[in-house]
Scaffold this active site. Structure first.
Site, PDB file in Angstrom:
ATOM      1  N   ASP A 179      43.291  38.713  38.504  1.00 29.37           N
ATOM      2  CA  ASP A 179      44.351  37.707  38.502  1.00 29.37           C
ATOM      3  C   ASP A 179      45.651  38.140  39.162  1.00 29.37           C
ATOM      4  O   ASP A 179      46.660  37.436  39.047  1.00 29.37           O
ATOM      5  CB  ASP A 179      44.640  37.256  37.073  1.00 29.37           C
ATOM      6  CG  ASP A 179      45.129  38.380  36.178  1.00 29.37           C
ATOM      7  OD1 ASP A 179      44.895  39.547  36.529  1.00 29.37           O
ATOM      8  OD2 ASP A 179      45.747  38.089  35.135  1.00 29.37           O
ATOM      9  N   GLU A 180      45.678  39.251  39.864  1.00 30.08           N
ATOM     10  CA  GLU A 180      46.916  39.638  40.548  1.00 30.08           C
ATOM     11  C   GLU A 180      46.621  40.495  41.764  1.00 30.08           C
ATOM     12  O   GLU A 180      45.597  41.180  41.836  1.00 30.08           O
ATOM     13  CB  GLU A 180      47.865  40.370  39.599  1.00 30.08           C
ATOM     14  CG  GLU A 180      47.337  41.676  39.062  1.00 30.08           C
ATOM     15  CD  GLU A 180      48.375  42.420  38.228  1.00 30.08           C
ATOM     16  OE1 GLU A 180      49.553  42.473  38.641  1.00 30.08           O
ATOM     17  OE2 GLU A 180      47.993  42.962  37.168  1.00 30.08           O
TER      18      GLU A 180
ATOM     19  N   ASP B 145      50.812  36.829  40.650  1.00 31.36           N
ATOM     20  CA  ASP B 145      50.233  37.059  39.332  1.00 31.36           C
ATOM     21  C   ASP B 145      49.929  35.704  38.703  1.00 31.36           C
ATOM     22  O   ASP B 145      50.831  34.891  38.493  1.00 31.36           O
ATOM     23  CB  ASP B 145      51.219  37.849  38.469  1.00 31.36           C
ATOM     24  CG  ASP B 145      50.594  38.369  37.185  1.00 31.36           C
ATOM     25  OD1 ASP B 145      49.368  38.246  37.017  1.00 31.36           O
ATOM     26  OD2 ASP B 145      51.345  38.908  36.353  1.00 31.36           O
TER      27      ASP B 145
END
Length: 375
Positions: free
Chosen positions: A118-119, A24
């Site tokens: 983003d993860e 993350d």
């Protein structure tokens, strides 16, 4: 356990144990802005609109110290942090960095399941890079992200997706947490149920009203009590409280829903204004659905009122929706009983789901929508 060694290859039942990493990025949008503009470094930054109707899309860690959070109205964020600097989002820049990061992931895992820009989850059970452990793999991934993008990432390493995701949030920013088998249940039971991925604010509030505040409180409830209070979610909750999650990392994660929403500078008051806004959002959603070849059967309408109360209403049709006119008709059918409104509408959203060929899959029940902001 931080920066520890990997769990053994097998658990007490001699069944193979998966090795899952959840990566993350730290304050992703805001961190990209601070990286690209040195004048923003070390300062409280919010990505989003600064107008009276603006909403914070992301906040730097400097801003979070003042209680600024994503989805917070910009006017509230500015009140809590008078020195807050607003910057408009640059999604092309964020997507470019996301592509860099995903390329790094694929050097270490064939099974990569992105959750957003983003993860992502990685299944490194096969040790593709021959590094000897999932922990070593996570360390190297984080180092490469820092070297190649100038950004930091946090990671959780564990034997299933649920715990790996919880672990990645345990020591943010720039942290690494490892939870091996045998420690998963104890780790989960130390946490607030509001930390549980998949338990939203409404369910969490209901749990707290019933005296369930932590994973330990949840684990103390028997299956009958859970079934009486949470229906079909009982087994799922029972397992989560014990650190059990059998979901696989799926690299070709099917699209579960797509939609769009618009926040308005001035509240919509009249029926005509609201219907016109619905037509606009439906047009955008259908354009996206048509480009993806997505034909769904369920339409969900989201309304946020002037007092920030938010409601959703859904309608399913027998056959897949094949054009924008049908999508709008379904949206209008949902909207009609909600009119006239007693107060203004500040946000309206439409989501299309239950696509052709999609099977009901409990494992993907909490998959996030592909939602486009129309701010």
């Amino acid at each position: 356990m931080q920066d520890g060694d990997d769990p053994p290859a097998e658990d007490a039942t001699d069944a193979p144990v998966r090795k899952i990493i959840h990566v993350d990025m730290d304050a992703f949008y805001a961190s990209v802005e601070q990286r690209d503009n040195p004048a923003l470094r070390g300062k409280p930054v919010a990505v989003g609109g600064s107008s009276r109707r603006g909403v914070v899309a992301a906040a730097s860690y400097e801003a979070r110290k003042f209680g600024v959070r994503s989805a917070m109205p910009s006017i509230t964020a500015k009140r809590q942090c008078p020195d807050l600097i607003f910057v408009p989002p640059r999604f092309d820049a964020y997507r470019e960095v996301s592509h860099q990061i995903r390329a790094i992931f694929h050097d270490y895992a064939d099974e990569v399941e992105p959750l957003s820009l983003d993860e992502a989850y990685l299944d490194v059970s096969q040790d593709k890079a021959r590094l000897g452990s999932a922990t070593a793999t996570a360390r190297l991934i984080r180092r490469r992200i820092r070297e190649e993008t100038g950004l930091t990432a946090s990671a959780g390493v564990s034997y299933n997706k649920f715990i790996a995701k919880l672990a990645s949030d345990q020591n943010k920013p720039d942290g690494l947490t490892v939870i091996p088998p045998g420690r998963g249940a104890a780790f989960v039971q130390t946490l607030s149920i509001r930390r549980f991925h998949g338990i939203g604010p409404v369910t969490a509030a209901k749990m707290e009203g019933l005296g369930v505040f932590s994973g330990a409180d949840l684990a103390a409830k028997d299956p009958m009590w859970l079934a009486e209070n949470f229906g079909n979610s009982a087994e799922w909750l029972y397992n989560l409280a014990r650190g059990i999650d059998h979901r696989r990392v799926k690299s070709n994660r099917p699209l579960k829903s797509l939609g769009g929403e618009r926040t308005f500078f001035n509240d919509l008051i009249t029926d005509t204004e609201i219907r016109e806004a619905l037509a606009h959002v439906c047009t955008v959603v259908w354009d996206r659905a048509a480009k993806k070849g997505a034909r769904g059967r369920t339409v969900t309408l989201k309304l946020r009122y002037a007092d920030f109360r938010t409601i959703t209403r859904a309608k399913s049709v027998a056959a897949p929706i094949l054009d924008g006119t049908t999508l709008l008709a379904a949206g209008e059918a949902i909207l009609a009983p909600l009119l006239p409104t007693e107060q203004g509408i500040r946000l309206l959203g439409v989501t299309l789901s239950k696509f052709e060929g999609e099977e009901d899959d409990e494992e993907e029940a909490t998959a996030p929508a592909d939602l486009l902001s129309l701010i």
